[in-house]
Design a protein around this motif. Structure first.
Motif, PDB file in Angstrom:
ATOM      1  N   LEU A   1       0.828  -1.206   0.000  1.00  0.00           N
ATOM      2  CA  LEU A   1       0.000   0.000   0.000  1.00  0.00           C
ATOM      3  C   LEU A   1       0.867   1.262   0.000  1.00  0.00           C
ATOM      4  O   LEU A   1       0.621   2.187  -0.782  1.00  0.00           O
ATOM      5  N   SER A   2       1.887   1.283   0.856  1.00  0.00           N
ATOM      6  CA  SER A   2       2.784   2.449   0.908  1.00  0.00           C
ATOM      7  C   SER A   2       3.471   2.660  -0.426  1.00  0.00           C
ATOM      8  O   SER A   2       3.563   3.787  -0.919  1.00  0.00           O
ATOM      9  N   GLY A   3       3.971   1.581  -1.024  1.00  0.00           N
ATOM     10  CA  GLY A   3       4.624   1.685  -2.324  1.00  0.00           C
ATOM     11  C   GLY A   3       3.685   2.215  -3.397  1.00  0.00           C
ATOM     12  O   GLY A   3       4.067   3.083  -4.193  1.00  0.00           O
ATOM     13  N   MET A   4       2.454   1.719  -3.403  1.00  0.00           N
ATOM     14  CA  MET A   4       1.490   2.179  -4.396  1.00  0.00           C
ATOM     15  C   MET A   4       1.128   3.648  -4.186  1.00  0.00           C
ATOM     16  O   MET A   4       0.906   4.380  -5.154  1.00  0.00           O
ATOM     17  N   LEU A   5       1.098   4.094  -2.921  1.00  0.00           N
ATOM     18  CA  LEU A   5       0.806   5.504  -2.658  1.00  0.00           C
ATOM     19  C   LEU A   5       1.946   6.410  -3.124  1.00  0.00           C
ATOM     20  O   LEU A   5       1.714   7.501  -3.623  1.00  0.00           O
ATOM     21  N   PHE A   6       3.178   5.940  -2.968  1.00  0.00           N
ATOM     22  CA  PHE A   6       4.326   6.762  -3.366  1.00  0.00           C
ATOM     23  C   PHE A   6       4.533   6.823  -4.876  1.00  0.00           C
ATOM     24  O   PHE A   6       5.016   7.830  -5.402  1.00  0.00           O
ATOM     25  N   ILE A   7       4.167   5.759  -5.595  1.00  0.00           N
ATOM     26  CA  ILE A   7       4.418   5.777  -7.046  1.00  0.00           C
ATOM     27  C   ILE A   7       3.209   6.242  -7.859  1.00  0.00           C
ATOM     28  O   ILE A   7       3.299   6.334  -9.082  1.00  0.00           O
ATOM     29  N   ARG A   8       2.106   6.556  -7.210  1.00  0.00           N
ATOM     30  CA  ARG A   8       0.921   6.985  -7.959  1.00  0.00           C
ATOM     31  C   ARG A   8       1.143   8.377  -8.556  1.00  0.00           C
ATOM     32  O   ARG A   8       1.896   9.187  -8.037  1.00  0.00           O
ATOM     33  N   SER A   9       0.431   8.642  -9.618  1.00  0.00           N
ATOM     34  CA  SER A   9       0.537   9.949 -10.237  1.00  0.00           C
ATOM     35  C   SER A   9      -0.368  10.941  -9.507  1.00  0.00           C
ATOM     36  O   SER A   9      -1.319  10.543  -8.835  1.00  0.00           O
TER      37      SER A   9
END
Length: 193
Positions: free
Chosen positions: A183-191
């Motif tokens: 979840l953290s990774g997806m939040l950081f790489i989202r546009s």
């Protein structure tokens, strides 16, 4: 007003507030109905939600085993050989074989679903821990050790063991850590939105 701001936006909300309720009677009426429904839910229906609508108890009933840590009553300590009995000053309860439970019913009185945790884990229990706090308060007042109701597994109570971080819990913690990492990774790489 905060709820309404989500629906109509802050500019229109300020306009509604400055104009007054009679200028926006339909919106005002809808908000009053919404407020009344939520007041009803929080003042009376919340106890029924716990027993009727909440899926937690239904899920809990099929997922529990003897190693599951839940809010539980230590019946071995609470009952001993002579069972529960009312508190009497200067009485040696241990010598008489009486349990630490003084049968005050505070655990039942504070329970939002009205169950008696001393009868074991029940479908309606939502693990709110109100009974733990009430029991610990009473135990302090009568000079008995706290923890008669607490987070225990059936196995902990039977073997009279303290809580341990077992391999099963370590596995669940590892899974949670992986999911939080994803979840953290997806939040950081989202546009940007």
């Amino acid at each position: 007003n905060v709820f309404l701001a989500y629906l109509v936006g802050s500019k229109r909300l300020l306009q509604y507030v400055t104009q007054g309720p009679l200028e926006n009677l339909s919106t005002f009426t809808a908000l009053m109905i919404f407020t009344g429904v939520f007041y009803f839910i929080f003042s009376w229906f919340r106890e029924q939600v716990c027993t009727i609508a909440c899926p937690y108890g239904r899920l809990q009933s099929v997922l529990l085993d003897k190693k599951s840590v839940v809010v539980a009553y230590d019946r071995k300590r609470g009952e001993r050989t002579q069972g529960r009995s009312k508190f009497k000053k200067n009485e040696d309860r241990a010598a008489l074989g009486k349990g630490d439970c003084i049968d005050c019913f505070q655990c039942v009185n504070v329970c939002p679903t009205g169950i008696d945790i001393r009868n074991g884990t029940q479908l309606e229990c939502i693990n709110c821990t109100a009974c733990i706090d009430a029991c610990d308060t009473i135990m302090e007042k009568v000079d008995l050790p706290k923890g008669l109701i607490g987070f225990y597994s059936e196995e902990n109570i039977e073997k009279e063991e303290k809580f341990t971080f077992n391999p099963r819990m370590k596995g669940f913690a590892a899974i949670m850590l992986v999911l939080v990492g994803i979840l953290s990774g997806m939040l950081f790489i989202r546009s940007d939105v």
